[in-house]
Design an enzyme around this catalytic site. Structure first.
Site, short mmCIF file in Angstrom:
data_model
loop_
_atom_site.label_atom_id
_atom_site.label_comp_id
_atom_site.label_asym_id
_atom_site.label_seq_id
_atom_site.Cartn_x
_atom_site.Cartn_y
_atom_site.Cartn_z
N ASN A 105 -26.33 6.19 3.17
CA ASN A 105 -25.90 6.94 1.98
C ASN A 105 -25.95 6.12 0.69
O ASN A 105 -25.68 4.92 0.71
CB ASN A 105 -24.46 7.43 2.19
CG ASN A 105 -24.36 8.44 3.31
OD1 ASN A 105 -25.30 9.20 3.55
ND2 ASN A 105 -23.24 8.42 4.02
N GLN B 105 1.51 0.50 -27.16
CA GLN B 105 1.48 -0.32 -25.95
C GLN B 105 0.62 0.36 -24.87
O GLN B 105 0.11 -0.29 -23.97
CB GLN B 105 2.91 -0.52 -25.45
CG GLN B 105 3.03 -1.33 -24.19
CD GLN B 105 4.47 -1.76 -23.94
OE1 GLN B 105 4.99 -2.61 -24.64
NE2 GLN B 105 5.11 -1.15 -22.97
N LYS C 257 -27.39 8.28 9.20
CA LYS C 257 -27.16 8.31 7.76
C LYS C 257 -27.23 6.95 7.09
O LYS C 257 -26.76 5.95 7.62
CB LYS C 257 -25.78 8.92 7.45
CG LYS C 257 -25.71 10.39 7.71
CD LYS C 257 -26.52 11.22 6.75
CE LYS C 257 -25.81 11.57 5.53
NZ LYS C 257 -24.88 12.50 5.28
N SER D 115 6.06 -4.52 -20.54
CA SER D 115 4.60 -4.42 -20.42
C SER D 115 3.98 -5.62 -19.70
O SER D 115 2.77 -5.72 -19.58
CB SER D 115 3.97 -4.26 -21.80
OG SER D 115 4.40 -5.30 -22.67
N THR E 243 -38.87 18.84 -16.06
CA THR E 243 -37.93 19.50 -16.97
C THR E 243 -37.27 20.57 -16.11
O THR E 243 -37.93 21.15 -15.23
CB THR E 243 -38.63 20.15 -18.19
OG1 THR E 243 -39.53 21.14 -17.72
CG2 THR E 243 -39.39 19.14 -19.03
N HIS E 244 -36.02 20.82 -16.31
CA HIS E 244 -35.25 21.76 -15.47
C HIS E 244 -35.30 21.36 -13.99
O HIS E 244 -35.18 22.21 -13.11
CB HIS E 244 -35.76 23.20 -15.61
CG HIS E 244 -36.01 23.62 -17.02
ND1 HIS E 244 -35.04 24.18 -17.82
CD2 HIS E 244 -37.12 23.53 -17.79
CE1 HIS E 244 -35.55 24.43 -19.04
NE2 HIS E 244 -36.81 24.04 -19.03
N ASN F 76 4.18 -7.53 -33.56
CA ASN F 76 3.23 -6.48 -33.94
C ASN F 76 1.86 -7.05 -34.34
O ASN F 76 0.82 -6.56 -33.91
CB ASN F 76 3.81 -5.63 -35.08
CG ASN F 76 5.08 -4.91 -34.65
OD1 ASN F 76 5.43 -4.93 -33.46
ND2 ASN F 76 5.77 -4.30 -35.59
N LYS G 74 -3.25 -0.51 -23.51
CA LYS G 74 -3.73 -1.59 -22.65
C LYS G 74 -4.24 -1.17 -21.28
O LYS G 74 -5.39 -1.45 -20.93
CB LYS G 74 -2.66 -2.66 -22.50
CG LYS G 74 -2.45 -3.34 -23.82
CD LYS G 74 -1.41 -4.39 -23.85
CE LYS G 74 -1.11 -4.69 -25.29
NZ LYS G 74 -0.64 -3.50 -26.07
N TYR H 201 3.35 0.10 -36.95
CA TYR H 201 3.42 -0.06 -35.49
C TYR H 201 4.43 0.91 -34.88
O TYR H 201 5.52 1.14 -35.40
CB TYR H 201 3.80 -1.50 -35.11
CG TYR H 201 3.90 -1.66 -33.61
CD1 TYR H 201 2.77 -1.91 -32.86
CD2 TYR H 201 5.12 -1.51 -32.94
CE1 TYR H 201 2.83 -2.02 -31.48
CE2 TYR H 201 5.20 -1.62 -31.55
CZ TYR H 201 4.05 -1.87 -30.83
OH TYR H 201 4.11 -1.97 -29.47
N SER I 41 -22.49 6.33 7.90
CA SER I 41 -21.51 7.38 8.19
C SER I 41 -20.80 7.03 9.48
O SER I 41 -21.39 6.45 10.39
CB SER I 41 -22.24 8.72 8.33
OG SER I 41 -21.48 9.60 9.11
N GLU J 269 -23.31 6.99 -6.17
CA GLU J 269 -22.32 8.08 -6.27
C GLU J 269 -21.02 7.61 -6.90
O GLU J 269 -20.41 8.30 -7.71
CB GLU J 269 -22.05 8.67 -4.88
CG GLU J 269 -23.23 9.48 -4.35
CD GLU J 269 -23.09 9.87 -2.88
OE1 GLU J 269 -21.98 9.77 -2.33
OE2 GLU J 269 -24.12 10.25 -2.29
N1 ARG Z 1 4.16 -4.87 -25.74
C1 ARG Z 1 3.97 -4.46 -27.10
C2 ARG Z 1 2.62 -3.76 -27.22
O1 ARG Z 1 1.85 -3.90 -26.33
C3 ARG Z 1 4.01 -5.64 -27.98
C4 ARG Z 1 4.49 -5.38 -29.38
C5 ARG Z 1 5.90 -5.08 -29.37
N2 ARG Z 1 6.41 -4.92 -30.67
C6 ARG Z 1 7.56 -4.28 -30.85
N3 ARG Z 1 7.98 -4.23 -32.04
N4 ARG Z 1 8.20 -3.77 -29.88
O2 ARG Z 1 2.33 -3.06 -28.15
#
Ligand code: ARG
Length: 461
Positions: A285, A322, A283, A23, A155-156, A110, A325, A317, A277, A290
């Site tokens: 824009n 993971q 144009k 990760s 409205t509408h 964890n 993220k 956990y 454009s 948007e």
């Molecule tokens: N990269 C893991 C996460 O984002 C970290 C925790 C990992 N813990 C484990 N027991 N593998 O959740």
């Protein structure tokens, strides 16, 4: 491959497994939080007699030097490490030797990652709150300047009744004010420290969880170690609040796009916030609006993604987590960009007040007031609604507004019309008389604006 485990394995990890599992590519964003958490952990370990003061000081110095070197560009976060936690620990051991191996005493990745993510989200909640406040300032300023800028309320998407630009913007002030207060709610609920939960069941070391919580600015430690390592509710709450911000920004963008169209011409987006454009030279824009509208989808997507990821996870956990993220980081970046760009666009937006007023005059927006005029003369509302309906039909045939009809024409529809009708249904009267709390009447709006101003200045809601 550089990983924190391996003792019980007899074979090398398959490279594809390693890559799939790693990760670092995205959790390197948590470096500062990871170090911040480790510093607090080490201070606590020493205070509890688990590390000596000398060990503590060497680890602190090592951690600080890693952070400083990364900041100064002297150390890069290499992808050969599995995650940011491994990167920091391996680097620490490289720098200070065996004592670095004591950092992870009484801790698991964890509770470490649960802490890092919480620290990061907490800081983003504060930043988001600040960006919303900047937007609220621009909206409020526009309101203060436009108490008597008349425009049609819809409205509408059909012209309905006359309002003011201040009143229209006030609706957005309310939306973003709620968004801002949501940030404060989330902060209150999430501000508890998971560090010390260990892998899932706490630890036999005599850790002082109150101390780490306090060092890291939390209200206190979380109270169930299983929940501590597997709770991502605060991420979900934050993403839900971000999704709501985007929904509001998207509605606002949609209106600006419509108002900026050739047909409406209520506003003109500044050149600095417009694009051209490649083929059509004429144009200009509204791409920023948007894009803000378009990016709403990916923020909703992040919320759906985490809700779905979390729904089948047994305690405690699991590696699924993971996945919290990348989507969260993307949503945060997206919302921060959108808030910043949108605020900039709004600050430089020009309002074509004459076009707005003319539009309010042309669409029978005073028809309700004409009906109310007859009610005041004793006609039951339902009858007066019918009379004015027929009058509008007559106006459409003649190509005139109600207040452009002669008194004779008006009287032909209802004897009770008198000279005072013209004043009663003028744009100014229609707006000024709407003095119910929350209405567009400038006197009422001034009171509301005062409350908003005080709230922004006090840092209250
Ligand atoms: N990269 C893991 C996460 O984002 C970290 C925790 C990992 N813990 C484990 N027991 N593998 O959740």
């Amino acid at each position: 491959m550089a990983q924190l485990w391996g003792g019980r394995f007899t074979k090398e990890t398959d490279q594809r497994v390693y890559d799939f599992n790693a990760s670092i590519e995205f959790d390197k964003r948590l470096l500062n939080e990871d170090i911040q958490g480790s510093l607090a952990h080490v201070k606590m370990l020493a205070a509890c007699g688990i590390l000596t003061e000398e060990e503590r000081d060497r680890i602190i110095q090592g951690l600080n030097s890693i952070r400083d070197d990364v900041r100064a560009g002297k150390l890069s976060i290499e992808h050969r490490f599995e995650d940011v936690h491994s990167f920091v620990e391996a680097n620490l051991i490289d720098r200070i030797g065996d004592v670095g191996k004591k950092l992870h005493t009484g801790r698991s990745r964890n509770d470490q990652v649960a802490l890092d993510m919480r620290l990061y989200v907490r800081s983003q909640v504060i930043e988001t709150e600040g960006l919303i406040k900047d937007l609220l300032q621009v909206i409020l300023h526009t309101m203060e300047e436009n108490l008597e800028t008349y425009m049609p309320g819809f409205t509408h998407l059909q012209k309905a009744q006359p309002i003011t630009l201040a009143h229209h913007f006030g609706a957005y002030f309310e939306m973003f004010r709620r968004d801002r207060s949501r940030m404060k709610d989330i902060y209150e609920r999430m501000n508890y420290c998971p560090l010390g939960a260990g892998a899932l069941a706490g630890t036999t070391y005599p850790l002082d969880r109150n101390m780490t919580a306090e060092l890291l600015g939390f209200y206190g430690p979380t109270l169930n170690s299983m929940d501590s390592v597997s709770d991502r509710d605060y991420v979900i709450e934050y993403l839900s609040a971000l999704a709501t911000i985007m929904m509001h920004l998207s509605r606002f963008s949609e209106e600006i796009i419509i108002w900026n169209s050739n047909e409406y011409q209520f506003v003109e987006i500044d050149d600095a916030f417009s694009t051209g454009s490649s083929i059509m030279p004429q144009k200009k824009n509204p791409d920023i609006a948007e894009l803000v509208r378009g990016k709403t989808g990916r923020v909703y997507g992040a919320l759906m993604s985490i809700l779905t990821t979390m729904k089948g996870i047994p305690l405690a956990y699991n590696k699924d987590m993971q996945e919290d993220k990348e989507v969260t980081f993307d949503a945060i970046d997206t919302v921060k960009d959108c808030l910043t760009l949108f605020t900039g666009m709004l600050t430089t937006l020009k309002f074509k007040k004459d076009r707005m007023a003319k539009s309010a005059m042309n669409g029978f927006t005073n028809a309700t007031d004409a009906a109310d005029y007859l009610v005041k003369k004793g006609v039951p509302f339902r009858d007066s609604h019918g009379i004015i309906g027929r009058l509008v039909l007559y106006c459409i045939e003649k190509g005139k507004a109600i207040d452009e009809l002669s008194l004779e024409e008006l009287k032909a529809h209802c004897e009770l019309f008198e000279e005072d009708v013209y004043d009663a249904i003028s744009l100014k009267t229609c707006v000024e008389k709407r003095l119910t709390i929350g209405g567009p009447g400038p006197e009422e709006m001034k009171k509301v604006i005062r409350t908003y101003r005080e709230a922004l200045e006090d840092g209250k809601q």
